[in-house]
Design a protein around this motif. Structure first.
Motif: not given
Length: 636
Positions: A592, A622, A624
């Motif tokens: 993250k 990150p 995501d």
């Protein structure tokens, strides 16, 4: 003069203030960016159902005060929306000539003693007619042409850009833009992703973006999708869409049933207070056969409820939704009064179930007493794409949403947020939605807020940041040759780094080499990226990576960054990312965080370098998220 006349008819003090501010600020932006010999593209950005038309009319009025004479206001190719917009412009812009799409003969040099607004649908035939009129009459000679393109991202852009052709609507609009020597083209939308991803050579990329804030009474993304689930949201089971679409006799699933009871309480509450309008929107799919199945299921369920008002199950279900609504509206009427009113509504069949799609036969003629008017009665509206852009739902209190997509598009899904708006009774609003879709809309809201903050901070290189499973817009309006996509979780490194600022970087981070990794602020990562450089921007674009970090900071104020420093590495040039297996594993463990790995390479000539030490950067974002923008690099 014109602006004062316009706002004098608005009885909302807060709206008057926002219109005044937006008009003055937007015109200042135009004055700062407009070169008379060139066309100017600008983007007016608002929120879904936040009053964009009111702001547009304010800017038109203010520009008329500045001496602008000719305005085109473009709507989507929808008869209802065109008529609604035309009537609104005619009623509110006092002192203007207001023309519809068939009145081209009335636009003459002589008529321009007063400013003129022409309201047109984005329809090929209509645009061709007006293009021919503007060119053949030379009516704009010596004048500025101002075009407001409402929902500019919907149908105006070139949908054939990746086939080296030009779509019809896009070509017609370009011809109209070119009919005057000086044109100001204002793109208006709440979902600007497709517009921001246009290249400058396309002719549709805005030179500046202006965002107008909604009023204090606006209910939008931050209200419906807070960081912790609100009482206004009821999670429904994931299977409900399938249970209705699989065919056969369908019993109304529990989530849909609860939403109907919640709507009935809303209607009863309104009726007890002397009000006669309340709306419920159901958005299950883009498919018309699904709409029809939902309509049948809902009608059957209402008929069942009408026959079972004396049964215990009816009382239990109604009381449960009454209690739920009472949590946010403690002064909600007594349950027995609500129940009595609900029974009356059911017995008198006051609930209208309306399919609203391209195939539904709904009369919308305002001169016809049977015309659809969602400002009257208690209505359950079922539909798909037709429920998106341009459709305004007054007094929308209940929403049941279950539309899914394998790869959702941010702009399309965000336009489905018709529950956003001003005239909702805040304490009584309820949204019924599966958890997965709620997460999707929460992610879209976070990305939208990040985009708005970048605009407000005047960041030069706006980054569109989305979770990896969401596309910003449809593929056919973005030039794939210039689309620049950065996937989180991927190592990006400089293959041809330059030997610059070595001593400065030594002083900043050389002491960190003894650490496995360290936590640092984003500002240090940005500082280091400003000190490194590659032979070409295509190899390692530090400016873009800095923009990504700045954009990510707006989405995640507590953004964490990791710095990995290694010195005196004796590695050969051209050996990939240069990362050792241990350092790659270490960097990959930070899912993250932004990870910047800095290697100081000895740079020996025997290994293909220039004989001097140099720092080589490797950055990973990150896992995501994905970053989108366009790379303005000239074609070969």
């Amino acid at each position: 003069m014109f602006l004062n006349k316009y706002i004098s008819n608005i009885d909302n003090v807060e709206l008057v203030q926002t219109i005044t501010t937006t008009s003055a600020s937007f015109i200042q932006k135009i004055n700062d960016n407009f070169i008379i010999s060139e066309q100017l593209n600008a983007l007016l950005l608002g929120n879904v159902q936040s009053g964009k038309t009111a702001q547009m009319l304010g800017i038109i009025s203010a520009m008329a005060d500045e001496g602008y004479k000719v305005f085109l206001l473009l709507t989507t190719d929808n008869v209802d929306l065109h008529r609604q917009t035309y009537n609104r412009v005619k009623d509110l812009l006092i002192g203007f000539n207001v023309l519809n799409e068939k009145e081209d003969s009335l636009l003459t040099k002589a008529s321009l003693i007063k400013p003129t607004v022409v309201v047109l649908k984005k329809n090929s035939r209509v645009l061709s007619r007006w293009k021919n009129h503007l060119l053949s009459t030379d009516v704009c000679k010596g004048l500025f042409l101002v075009i407001f393109d409402d929902e500019a991202d919907a149908s105006s852009l070139n949908t054939l850009v990746n086939k080296d052709r030009v779509s019809t609507i896009n070509r017609r609009l370009a011809e109209i833009k070119s009919s005057a020597a000086s044109t100001i083209y204002i793109e208006v939308t709440a979902t600007p992703q497709a517009i921001i991803l246009q290249t400058s050579m396309s002719g549709w990329r805005p030179k500046f973006v202006y965002y107008f804030k909604p009023g204090a009474n606006y209910l939008g993304g931050n209200y419906f999708y807070p960081k912790t689930k609100s009482l206004n949201t009821i999670f429904t089971p994931d299977y409900e869409l399938d249970s209705i679409t699989q065919g056969g006799d369908v019993i109304c699933p529990i989530g849909l049933s609860k939403s109907i009871f919640s709507f009935l309480v809303n209607c009863a509450h309104r009726k007890l207070n002397g009000q006669s309008n309340c709306n419920f929107m159901i958005h299950p799919s883009m498919r018309i056969n699904v709409h029809n199945k939902f309509v049948t299921t809902i009608q059957d369920h209402l008929n069942l409820l009408q026959r079972s008002t004396e049964e215990k199950a009816f009382d239990s279900n109604l009381r449960e939704e009454w209690k739920n609504l009472q949590q946010t509206k403690p002064d909600l009427e007594d349950y027995e009064d609500i129940k009595e009113s609900v029974i009356e509504i059911l017995d008198n069949t006051e609930i209208m179930v309306i399919p609203l799609n391209s195939k539904s036969f709904v009369c919308r003629d305002p001169n016809n007493p049977d015309a659809l008017d969602l400002s009257k009665g208690f209505n359950i509206v079922v539909g798909g794409n037709t429920l998106g852009r341009g459709i305004t739902f007054p007094n929308l209190q209940t929403v049941y949403y279950c539309r899914t997509s394998k790869t959702p598009q941010a702009d399309t899904f965000w336009q489905h947020s018709r529950i956003f708006g001003y005239d909702r009774e805040k304490q009584m609003v309820r949204m019924f939605i599966p958890k997965g879709l709620y997460k999707l809309f929460s992610d879209l809201n976070a990305s939208n807020e990040m985009l708005i903050k970048q605009v407000e901070e005047n960041l030069e290189n706006i980054q569109l940041i989305f979770p990896s499973n969401i596309r910003p817009t449809r593929k056919n309006v973005v030039d794939n040759e210039f689309l620049n996509l950065i996937h989180g979780g991927v190592n990006i490194f400089a293959e041809t780094p330059l030997c610059i600022n070595v001593e400065t970087i030594n002083q900043i981070i050389a002491d960190y080499a003894s650490e496995k990794s360290i936590d640092v602020e984003p500002e240090l990562i940005i500082r280091l990226l400003n000190l490194v450089k590659s032979e070409t921007i295509e190899d390692f674009n530090t400016k873009k990576y800095i923009a990504c970090i700045q954009g990510l900071k707006t989405k995640r104020p507590q953004l964490k960054c990791k710095l990995i420093v290694r010195i005196d590495r004796d590695v050969a040039k051209g050996t990939g990312t240069l990362l050792s297996p241990n350092d790659r594993t270490l960097g990959d463990s930070f899912k993250k965080e932004v990870v910047l790995t800095m290697y100081r390479v000895l740079g020996s000539k025997e290994k293909g370098w220039d004989g001097q030490p140099l720092w080589i950067p490797n950055i990973k974002f990150p896992d995501d998220c994905c970053f989108y923008d366009v790379e303005e690099i000239a074609r070969d």
